[in-house]
Design a protein around this motif. Sequence first.
Motif, PDB file in Angstrom:
ATOM      1  N   ASP A 151       0.870  -1.176   0.000  1.00 28.86           N
ATOM      2  CA  ASP A 151       0.000   0.000   0.000  1.00 28.86           C
ATOM      3  C   ASP A 151       0.906   1.224   0.000  1.00 28.86           C
ATOM      4  O   ASP A 151       1.667   1.445   0.955  1.00 28.86           O
ATOM      5  CB  ASP A 151      -0.910  -0.008   1.224  1.00 28.86           C
ATOM      6  N   ARG A 154       1.323   8.503  -1.142  1.00 27.34           N
ATOM      7  CA  ARG A 154       2.076   9.721  -1.454  1.00 27.34           C
ATOM      8  C   ARG A 154       1.569  10.815  -0.518  1.00 27.34           C
ATOM      9  O   ARG A 154       0.398  11.187  -0.560  1.00 27.34           O
ATOM     10  CB  ARG A 154       1.883  10.128  -2.909  1.00 27.34           C
ATOM     11  N   ARG A 194       6.849   9.510   0.291  1.00 29.91           N
ATOM     12  CA  ARG A 194       6.019   8.307   0.198  1.00 29.91           C
ATOM     13  C   ARG A 194       6.218   7.438   1.436  1.00 29.91           C
ATOM     14  O   ARG A 194       7.329   7.292   1.945  1.00 29.91           O
ATOM     15  CB  ARG A 194       6.358   7.481  -1.043  1.00 29.91           C
ATOM     16  N   SER A 233      -2.305  10.996  -2.438  1.00 24.51           N
ATOM     17  CA  SER A 233      -2.883   9.939  -3.264  1.00 24.51           C
ATOM     18  C   SER A 233      -2.321   8.606  -2.783  1.00 24.51           C
ATOM     19  O   SER A 233      -1.359   8.564  -2.006  1.00 24.51           O
ATOM     20  CB  SER A 233      -2.559  10.142  -4.746  1.00 24.51           C
ATOM     21  N   SER A 234      -2.926   7.517  -3.250  1.00 24.96           N
ATOM     22  CA  SER A 234      -2.435   6.199  -2.846  1.00 24.96           C
ATOM     23  C   SER A 234      -2.797   5.172  -3.902  1.00 24.96           C
ATOM     24  O   SER A 234      -3.720   5.369  -4.697  1.00 24.96           O
ATOM     25  CB  SER A 234      -3.031   5.788  -1.493  1.00 24.96           C
ATOM     26  N   HIS A 235      -2.048   4.078  -3.911  1.00 26.32           N
ATOM     27  CA  HIS A 235      -2.413   2.945  -4.749  1.00 26.32           C
ATOM     28  C   HIS A 235      -1.823   1.679  -4.140  1.00 26.32           C
ATOM     29  O   HIS A 235      -0.996   1.736  -3.230  1.00 26.32           O
ATOM     30  CB  HIS A 235      -1.960   3.131  -6.199  1.00 26.32           C
ATOM     31  N   ARG A 236      -2.275   0.543  -4.644  1.00 31.12           N
ATOM     32  CA  ARG A 236      -1.875  -0.749  -4.088  1.00 31.12           C
ATOM     33  C   ARG A 236      -1.260  -1.618  -5.173  1.00 31.12           C
ATOM     34  O   ARG A 236      -1.747  -1.667  -6.302  1.00 31.12           O
ATOM     35  CB  ARG A 236      -3.086  -1.453  -3.475  1.00 31.12           C
ATOM     36  N   GLU A 237      -0.177  -2.304  -4.802  1.00 34.08           N
ATOM     37  CA  GLU A 237       0.451  -3.285  -5.680  1.00 34.08           C
ATOM     38  C   GLU A 237       0.389  -4.649  -5.008  1.00 34.08           C
ATOM     39  O   GLU A 237       0.629  -4.763  -3.804  1.00 34.08           O
ATOM     40  CB  GLU A 237       1.922  -2.941  -5.930  1.00 34.08           C
TER      41      GLU A 237
END
Length: 243
Positions: A151, A154, A194, A233-237
Amino acid sequence: MEETMTQKQALTTAQKNMLDFFQTHDVKYVAEDGVYRNLCTGETYTGRAEVGAMLHYIYHVAFDAKADIKNYIIIEDKAQLEAIIRGKHIGEFMGIAPTNKEVSFPVCVSYDLKDGLIKEARIYMASDVLMQQLGSPSAASSQKTTFLVRDIFRLKFGHFREAKKLLDEARSKQMMPEAQNMRILTDFTGDSYRLIMEEGFEHLADYELSLSSSMHEEEWKKWYEEFKPHVESSHREILKQIG
């Protein structure tokens, strides 16, 4: 009509008995020849005396614990329970002396019912999560990570310290998803501001279970509302280990 009424009565009896059992663990709701099977350890307990002794040991001898019920389904001849066992390790458990550590681990139990009583129960317990919380060396050495979940947040300029403080708080209160291993990363070179939360799981099903067992908690929701203002902002890998 008579058959319909009988079905309704059976459902009412099953619901009443199981709801009371979930709260009290009273073995009067277990059939005299009822069987409990722990599918994680292979242990089997037969009859009210053995089942009662096992439940007493878990909740009052090895741990001072309670079941925090998350979901359940009850029909005439079946029941399903999803819960989080929370408490303190106060007695010997699987060779580990009392640590007085707080524990929190998910369990699911499937029940076969007859005449409103438990005929058979099958326990699915995240024993690796529990053993890791107790600090078992064997648990740590036997962990296998197949999937990595990252997770990536930024952060807004100047918000790193407060965001990191909140993450540390969540980890100390065991509010984060239960993973085989977890670490918090940040940028040394490249993109800045981050925070990356990396967790390891053997199966994706373990990851999904960890989400259902932690992220619906009111305490976690309150914490997340405090954390969000620091995030741009955020994103998941989700990565799979192949070598």
